[in-house]
Design an enzyme around this catalytic site. Sequence first.
Site, PDB file in Angstrom:
ATOM      1  N   SER A 533       0.852  -1.202   0.000  1.00 26.29           N
ATOM      2  CA  SER A 533       0.000   0.000   0.000  1.00 26.29           C
ATOM      3  C   SER A 533       0.879   1.239   0.000  1.00 26.29           C
ATOM      4  CB  SER A 533      -0.877  -0.007   1.249  1.00 26.29           C
ATOM      5  OG  SER A 533      -1.415   1.274   1.471  1.00 26.29           O
ATOM      6  N   TYR A 546      -2.628  -1.349  10.270  1.00 23.67           N
ATOM      7  CA  TYR A 546      -2.589  -1.661   8.835  1.00 23.67           C
ATOM      8  C   TYR A 546      -1.247  -1.243   8.249  1.00 23.67           C
ATOM      9  CZ  TYR A 546      -4.048  -1.368   3.876  1.00 23.67           C
ATOM     10  OH  TYR A 546      -4.156  -1.507   2.514  1.00 23.67           O
TER      11      TYR A 546
END
Length: 656
Positions: A533, A546
């Site tokens: 990401s 995350y």
Amino acid sequence: MPTGLPPIPGETELDRLVARSRLFGADPTLVLFGGGNTSSKILERDHLGNERWVLRIKGTGSDLRTIEARHFAGLWLDDLQPLRERDTLTDEEMLAYLSRCLVEADAPRPSIETLLHGFLPALHVDHVHADAICALANAPDPIAAVREALGDDIAVAPYVRPGFALAKVVTEFADSRAVVLAHHGLVTWGDTHEESYRLTLELVAKAQDYLEAHGSDIFEVALGSGPAPEQFLAQLRGRLSRERRQVLGVDPSQRAVAGRSDVDVVAAVRSTPDHMLRIGPRTAVIDADGDIDAQVTAYEEDYRAYHDAEAVEGTPMQSALPKVMLVPNVGGIAAGPDAGTARLRLELAAHTHAATAATLDSFGGSSWLTPAQVWEFEYWPLELYKLTFAPPPAELAGTVVLVTGAASGIGRDVAVDLARRGAHLAIADLNAEGLAETLALLPPGRAVAVDGDLTDRVVVDGLVSAAVEAWGGVDAVVFNAGIAATGNLVDVDEAEWRHSLEVNLTSHFTLTKRVWSILEHQGIGASLVYISSKNAFAPGAGFGPYSVAKAGLVQLAKIAALEGGKHGIRANVVNPDAIFAGSKLWSDELRKERADAHGVAISELEAFYAKRSLLGRAVTGPDVAEAVAFLVSDRSRTTTGCVLTVDGGVPAAFPR
Ligand SMILES: [Zn+2]
């Protein structure tokens, strides 16, 4: 003897020819994959309104199972007749002549056995490669075997390659009831559709009865499926994939044939033209416990010697690799650029091996064509033309890819895109319903699905096993499964933190570890693609569980690149950002949280993310799929340890 069969249906003679052909096609013990052909002589009107006889015959490249009226070529019969007076006719002359006899100029190329059908006087003619007939046709003395099994009124034509010469030979036997073509098949005829069709059934049944009475009981040919030793399959697939990647099909139902003490004899006898054309001069026999590389190399050397000895000078050699193998204790294995081809070869070989075993069991030996005759058939341009109907191989043909998190969003887009490029897939997700939806979007027969939680090692194990069982190995993994996990450090509870690391990082380590030995055993390199990401480099406050896991994933990929290089295993990262369409990551809750964090309305969140990037445009799942396809394919063969951004351009997240 088959009696009481209903009449063959259809309004016109051509309809009934189609129906009759499909009856043959529906029975794999009679014909397989484009083999065999059928014809009828029909009175039609020409363009001047005159009634003329037309030979309607199967076009090359069509299959009797699915044949339609348009797949039959029509030829003016009176135009064909003068050829009977000729003594010789080359293939080229024959093709040129036949093309001038066509009723419709845009008809498919008529079967190479057109003249055989045209020269026989009967209205309806059928030709099949039935297993039981082939078993007789390869007996040590085919004439004696046919006479004994089928009766004196069935003739045996000596082996001649199909075409003009065979048509002339068969015409000489037009007074008999039917003709068995040595080393080839059966030709029947009749004045009605039923007569010809039923005669085929009658003779095949007689041949089966005879073989069974003489010690053969193998006419139950049905492909099975089941596991084979994983390491062996991976090694074999790797050895067969050095020129280009191939997938394997395994058929345990051939274990009995593979276990015969005379398996080498069975493997060396090719009993049908289809086998010579699609499989080659012989099946390889491979000992799963022996040196795989050496055994395949020995097969290649044999093939090269055969080609060198028999080839017409200047004919380029096809791949010397075995296409079909018999493996004691495992069964039959076939290789191909796609699962369909492997399956086709496997099925064809199952019939050939069964027919060959029947010949050996019933007659104690066999006769066979010389290597020169086999080469002449294997490299015959007129037959190879049949194979040109297959589409050209796709970019990822023969490539096996695992995709996790495939039930929605990026994972689904990636799976669909890779399949479109020809890949074979094993897809996984916790969401069984979504996974089934994705599976339905993929081409039938090219994907398997495993639903379950990838933090469970048993599920990871099952995913890799499923791929190896289905396709023989693995070439790439797209590590995409993930969950959003938010909260300020002060608020996040420990269980949530651990769960995020389990799903977003540790499960990918477990899968990397599990698949690694397969990749090493294959020895043909591989590509690992980790979907991280933008957050890995540009984290957001309140997004710790995350972002930390995604940062760890980048490091995992770099370590995999370092350790995999010597095995040709590449490992790379794709860093997407803000992909909303179809994503399960962006729950309503997360949208609200991120909207609050950025001080925008929820309805403006997508536009906000798009605008903050340098390119000012939204990022989509297919954008990520494009990047993944590049990293999976050999186009990126010199790229490893790399992070590829797919985020519209976020300066804070530039890889470093
Ligand atoms: Zn044939």
